[in-house]
Scaffold this active site. Structure first.
Site, mmCIF file in Angstrom:
data_model
loop_
_atom_site.group_PDB
_atom_site.id
_atom_site.type_symbol
_atom_site.label_atom_id
_atom_site.label_comp_id
_atom_site.label_asym_id
_atom_site.label_seq_id
_atom_site.Cartn_x
_atom_site.Cartn_y
_atom_site.Cartn_z
ATOM 1 N N GLU A 1 -1.399 1.366 8.451
ATOM 2 C CA GLU A 1 -2.449 1.011 9.418
ATOM 3 C C GLU A 1 -1.986 -0.070 10.397
ATOM 4 O O GLU A 1 -2.509 -0.153 11.518
ATOM 5 C CB GLU A 1 -3.721 0.556 8.676
ATOM 6 C CG GLU A 1 -4.908 0.385 9.604
ATOM 7 C CD GLU A 1 -6.189 -0.010 8.881
ATOM 8 O OE1 GLU A 1 -6.253 0.151 7.632
ATOM 9 O OE2 GLU A 1 -7.128 -0.472 9.552
ATOM 10 N N LEU B 1 -3.685 8.222 4.685
ATOM 11 C CA LEU B 1 -2.737 8.255 3.571
ATOM 12 C C LEU B 1 -1.576 9.181 3.954
ATOM 13 O O LEU B 1 -0.418 8.922 3.635
ATOM 14 C CB LEU B 1 -3.409 8.729 2.280
ATOM 15 C CG LEU B 1 -4.494 7.809 1.676
ATOM 16 C CD1 LEU B 1 -4.984 8.351 0.339
ATOM 17 C CD2 LEU B 1 -4.002 6.388 1.503
ATOM 18 N N GLY C 1 0.827 -1.217 0.000
ATOM 19 C CA GLY C 1 0.000 0.000 0.000
ATOM 20 C C GLY C 1 0.860 1.265 0.000
ATOM 21 O O GLY C 1 2.070 1.217 -0.252
ATOM 22 N N GLY D 1 -11.421 8.588 -0.134
ATOM 23 C CA GLY D 1 -11.099 9.853 0.514
ATOM 24 C C GLY D 1 -9.674 10.195 0.169
ATOM 25 O O GLY D 1 -8.927 9.366 -0.362
ATOM 26 N N GLY D 2 -9.258 11.396 0.477
ATOM 27 C CA GLY D 2 -7.985 11.859 -0.051
ATOM 28 C C GLY D 2 -6.918 11.971 0.997
ATOM 29 O O GLY D 2 -6.782 11.106 1.862
ATOM 30 N N HIS E 1 -13.950 -0.046 9.244
ATOM 31 C CA HIS E 1 -13.168 0.682 8.248
ATOM 32 C C HIS E 1 -11.683 0.731 8.602
ATOM 33 O O HIS E 1 -10.838 0.544 7.733
ATOM 34 C CB HIS E 1 -13.733 2.104 8.163
ATOM 35 C CG HIS E 1 -13.156 2.953 7.084
ATOM 36 N ND1 HIS E 1 -13.129 2.557 5.763
ATOM 37 C CD2 HIS E 1 -12.596 4.189 7.119
ATOM 38 C CE1 HIS E 1 -12.577 3.524 5.027
ATOM 39 N NE2 HIS E 1 -12.223 4.510 5.821
ATOM 40 N N ASP F 1 -2.453 -10.044 9.673
ATOM 41 C CA ASP F 1 -1.243 -10.895 9.687
ATOM 42 C C ASP F 1 -0.047 -10.185 10.323
ATOM 43 O O ASP F 1 0.660 -10.750 11.153
ATOM 44 C CB ASP F 1 -0.799 -11.277 8.265
ATOM 45 C CG ASP F 1 -1.891 -11.954 7.465
ATOM 46 O OD1 ASP F 1 -2.901 -12.359 8.052
ATOM 47 O OD2 ASP F 1 -1.715 -12.066 6.239
ATOM 48 N N HIS G 1 -17.015 3.057 9.455
ATOM 49 C CA HIS G 1 -17.389 4.123 8.523
ATOM 50 C C HIS G 1 -18.911 4.158 8.457
ATOM 51 O O HIS G 1 -19.554 3.113 8.310
ATOM 52 C CB HIS G 1 -16.796 3.850 7.138
ATOM 53 C CG HIS G 1 -16.813 5.055 6.253
ATOM 54 N ND1 HIS G 1 -17.985 5.557 5.727
ATOM 55 C CD2 HIS G 1 -15.827 5.862 5.814
ATOM 56 C CE1 HIS G 1 -17.696 6.638 5.006
ATOM 57 N NE2 HIS G 1 -16.388 6.840 5.038
ATOM 58 N N GLU H 1 -14.422 16.626 5.011
ATOM 59 C CA GLU H 1 -14.925 15.348 5.541
ATOM 60 C C GLU H 1 -15.211 15.522 7.026
ATOM 61 O O GLU H 1 -14.948 16.583 7.596
ATOM 62 C CB GLU H 1 -13.909 14.222 5.288
ATOM 63 C CG GLU H 1 -13.797 13.880 3.802
ATOM 64 C CD GLU H 1 -12.827 12.757 3.485
ATOM 65 O OE1 GLU H 1 -12.406 12.048 4.403
ATOM 66 O OE2 GLU H 1 -12.484 12.617 2.308
ATOM 67 N N ARG I 1 -9.790 8.077 14.319
ATOM 68 C CA ARG I 1 -8.971 8.745 13.298
ATOM 69 C C ARG I 1 -9.747 9.853 12.590
ATOM 70 O O ARG I 1 -10.911 9.673 12.214
ATOM 71 C CB ARG I 1 -8.538 7.706 12.250
ATOM 72 C CG ARG I 1 -7.709 8.274 11.122
ATOM 73 C CD ARG I 1 -7.307 7.161 10.192
ATOM 74 N NE ARG I 1 -8.470 6.533 9.617
ATOM 75 C CZ ARG I 1 -8.984 6.838 8.437
ATOM 76 N NH1 ARG I 1 -8.428 7.777 7.700
ATOM 77 N NH2 ARG I 1 -10.025 6.190 7.983
ATOM 78 N N ARG J 1 -16.626 10.475 12.960
ATOM 79 C CA ARG J 1 -17.195 9.212 12.466
ATOM 80 C C ARG J 1 -17.819 8.344 13.539
ATOM 81 O O ARG J 1 -18.832 7.696 13.304
ATOM 82 C CB ARG J 1 -16.090 8.388 11.807
ATOM 83 C CG ARG J 1 -15.977 8.721 10.397
ATOM 84 C CD ARG J 1 -15.061 7.813 9.676
ATOM 85 N NE ARG J 1 -14.766 8.528 8.461
ATOM 86 C CZ ARG J 1 -13.733 8.333 7.695
ATOM 87 N NH1 ARG J 1 -12.877 7.392 8.002
ATOM 88 N NH2 ARG J 1 -13.561 9.032 6.617
ATOM 89 N N ASN K 1 -5.716 -1.892 1.001
ATOM 90 C CA ASN K 1 -6.727 -0.893 1.349
ATOM 91 C C ASN K 1 -6.453 0.436 0.657
ATOM 92 O O ASN K 1 -7.384 1.173 0.326
ATOM 93 C CB ASN K 1 -6.740 -0.653 2.866
ATOM 94 C CG ASN K 1 -7.491 -1.737 3.602
ATOM 95 O OD1 ASN K 1 -8.161 -2.554 2.976
ATOM 96 N ND2 ASN K 1 -7.376 -1.753 4.911
ATOM 97 N N LYS L 1 1.007 -10.846 -0.474
ATOM 98 C CA LYS L 1 0.505 -12.228 -0.510
ATOM 99 C C LYS L 1 -0.447 -12.478 -1.668
ATOM 100 O O LYS L 1 -0.699 -13.615 -2.023
ATOM 101 C CB LYS L 1 -0.137 -12.601 0.824
ATOM 102 C CG LYS L 1 -1.385 -11.845 1.197
ATOM 103 C CD LYS L 1 -1.890 -12.340 2.550
ATOM 104 C CE LYS L 1 -3.050 -11.521 3.020
ATOM 105 N NZ LYS L 1 -3.572 -11.950 4.313
HETATM 106 C C1 SIN Z 1 -13.884 8.274 2.963
HETATM 107 O O1 SIN Z 1 -13.658 8.587 1.810
HETATM 108 O O2 SIN Z 1 -14.937 8.521 3.524
HETATM 109 C C2 SIN Z 1 -12.816 7.547 3.726
HETATM 110 C C3 SIN Z 1 -11.676 8.430 3.956
HETATM 111 C C4 SIN Z 1 -10.881 7.954 5.120
HETATM 112 O O3 SIN Z 1 -11.216 6.970 5.738
HETATM 113 O O4 SIN Z 1 -9.912 8.640 5.466
#
Ligand code: SIN
Length: 523
Positions: free
Chosen positions: A354, A371, A13, A47-48, A330, A206, A227, A113, A365, A273, A41, A34
């Site tokens: 993560e 990211l 990732g 989301g950005g 999520h 894992d 989420h 968000e 979070r 959230r 993910n 694997k």
């Molecule tokens: C989302 O696009 O709602 C998820 C974004 C995130 O989890 O950071």
């Protein structure tokens, strides 16, 4: 002996790719995944990346929002550092030509968000930021980075307490070992522990359990983020509907059109959230059906092309302007305890993304901070590698005759139990029932060479579920992603600054001076 350091990265990732982008060319890096390279993910992240780009924003405001969402369980020094360095790395991506969505003027478009007090989310491809970033970072990798797909890392090679490499299985189930100067776990969290989740199916905890078996600490496992909005057709979750949709003006309503978030929180539909997921859960318990009303969003199909296509595939009547939704697992806020370089408590073992717990996210979070964390921690771990000495060559012991205990239950059974008893709302009775049920499972003893990849995953999932449930039972308060019906309030007098740690078969409560404290107090 060659002076080139060899490093194995497990997972593919954003954090893994940020590491690979930054690592010196004097290192040889093997990325093992694997499944396919794209099974992560990160690829699914709609989301950005959160970064303080607007004239009305600041690093400090982004920090404050992260701390508020995290319910005073964050490490503020880490928050400050990741938010500051993250913005710098985003600026670097812009300079390198990463295609962030822009206004016609060339200024990046900033979305909003949940729990952000201002517009600060950069996106790419509308709702395909993760995929676009994975592809961009992959295109930047040098020839010292080697990608091995279908290499299922099942354990770590440990010699005298130091990590020396990995044990892995190929597609035919044959067992191999590979030694290295350091191993970096970038294996994601554990979405598959829950029936309904937004994760790639390969994300089975894992990395966490390999690190645990190697002696590393796991912390904060009770903090699980649900989420609020997964598109749900006939009771089955189809996929994520990004929070950015609410950021553009969508809102939650029931079958009668009643807006459910009004009066629940000052930020209403853009509340943190955990608050929104609990409100939806409560409404569902009362028998209501929940929808995301998208009427007010102009050009929905252009702004959210992947979500629009998913809704069409699922047969949603887009003209109705209502998307049927329910919450799903999520993100795991907890994970392998690491410092600001991704170093675990086991020498030469790192964890990023993560899988790691840095203290950035606290108990909940802030959206689009993951990211960002992946970019920063991947890059910092790579820089730290320069300072590590090359390890002496050893042949760490590993026996092909090793015997594993494999739980005799199905993944479906386990995820149903977790969803019933350890999801958005928990209580002692349910958690005790769950722990007892998990502990009643029978085991078969299997030779490592006969065990299937699915059985390896199941063993990890079972062991992680037990740790998570024990943590959820022990934390007798509600905070962020951990809500106890029988302890519905935060208990700062006892729990503030305390983490639940799993290490070497034991669990204990640890006072962490940096958690929940003002940085200038301990700096
Ligand atoms: C989302 O696009 O709602 C998820 C974004 C995130 O989890 O950071």
């Amino acid at each position: 002996m060659s002076s080139i350091k060899k490093i194995i990265v497990v997972g593919s990732g954003i954090a893994a790719l940020s590491f690979a982008k930054t690592i010196s060319e004097n290192c040889q890096v093997i990325i093992m995944t694997k499944k396919q390279f794209s099974s992560s993910n990160s690829m699914l992240a709609q989301g950005g990346i959160a970064a303080a780009f607007s004239a009305h924003d600041s690093i400090q405001q982004h920090v404050e929002d992260t701390l508020a969402a995290g319910c005073d369980h964050n490490d503020e020094r880490i928050v400050q550092e990741i938010v500051r360095l993250g913005k710098h790395l985003v600026e670097q991506l812009v300079a390198e030509g990463f295609p962030f969505d822009q206004h016609e003027s060339g200024v990046p478009q900033l979305g909003k968000e949940g729990a952000h007090t201002t517009h600060r989310i950069l996106h790419a491809g509308g709702d395909q930021t993760g995929k676009t970033l994975v592809q961009f970072l992959k295109s930047q990798l040098g020839s010292h980075i080697h990608l091995y797909e279908n290499h299922h890392v099942i354990d770590l090679l440990i010699h005298e307490g130091t990590c020396k490499g990995v044990v892995w299985k190929d597609e035919k189930g044959h067992v191999h070992t590979m030694t290295a100067d350091a191993v970096v776990l970038s294996t994601g969290g554990c979405g598959s522990l829950y029936e309904t989740n937004t994760n790639d199916p390969s994300v089975t905890g894992d990395g966490l359990m390999m690190a645990y078996r190697a002696g590393a600490q796991l912390v904060d496992l009770e903090f699980v983020q649900f989420h609020p909005t997964l598109l749900t057709i006939s009771g089955k979750a189809v996929g994520l509907v990004s929070e950015a949709v609410r950021g553009e003006g969508a809102y939650l309503e029931d079958e009668t059109g009643r807006r459910i978030m009004k009066g629940i929180h000052p930020q209403a539909d853009l509340a943190p959230r955990d608050v929104v997921a609990r409100a939806i859960f409560h409404e569902q318990q009362l028998g209501h059906h929940l929808y995301l009303n998208i009427h007010d969003i102009p050009h929905f199909s252009a702004r959210f092309p992947a979500i629009y296509a998913m809704c069409q595939r699922a047969g949603v009547d887009m003209a109705s302007g209502r998307l049927p939704i329910s919450p799903g697992m999520h993100f795991l806020m907890g994970g392998i305890s690491v410092n600001e370089y991704g170093e675990t408590t086991v020498p030469s073992l790192f964890a990023i993304g993560e899988a790691a717990c840095t203290g950035l996210h606290g108990a909940n979070r802030l959206a689009s901070n993951s990211l960002l964390e992946g970019l920063v921690l991947g890059s910092k771990a790579a820089q730290r590698m320069k300072q590590l000495p090359k390890q002496k060559e050893t042949s760490p012991a590993f026996s092909i005759e090793e015997v594993w205990s494999v739980p005799m239950l199905s993944r479906t059974e386990m995820s149903q139990w977790m969803t019933t008893y350890a999801a958005i709302v928990r209580d002692e009775k349910g958690l005790q029932t769950l722990l007892h049920t998990l502990q009643q499972v029978s085991f078969q003893q299997m030779n490592v060479k006969d065990i299937t990849n699915e059985q390896v995953e199941l063993s990890n999932q079972w062991a992680l579920a037990v740790c998570l449930v024990k943590s959820a039972l022990l934390r007798t308060e509600s905070r962020g992603g951990h809500y106890r019906m029988d302890y519905p309030k935060r208990n700062d007098a006892f729990w503030r600054g305390k983490q639940i740690v799993h290490e070497k078969g034991h669990m204990h409560i640890m006072k962490n001076e940096r958690i929940g404290a003002k940085w200038n107090v301990y700096s």
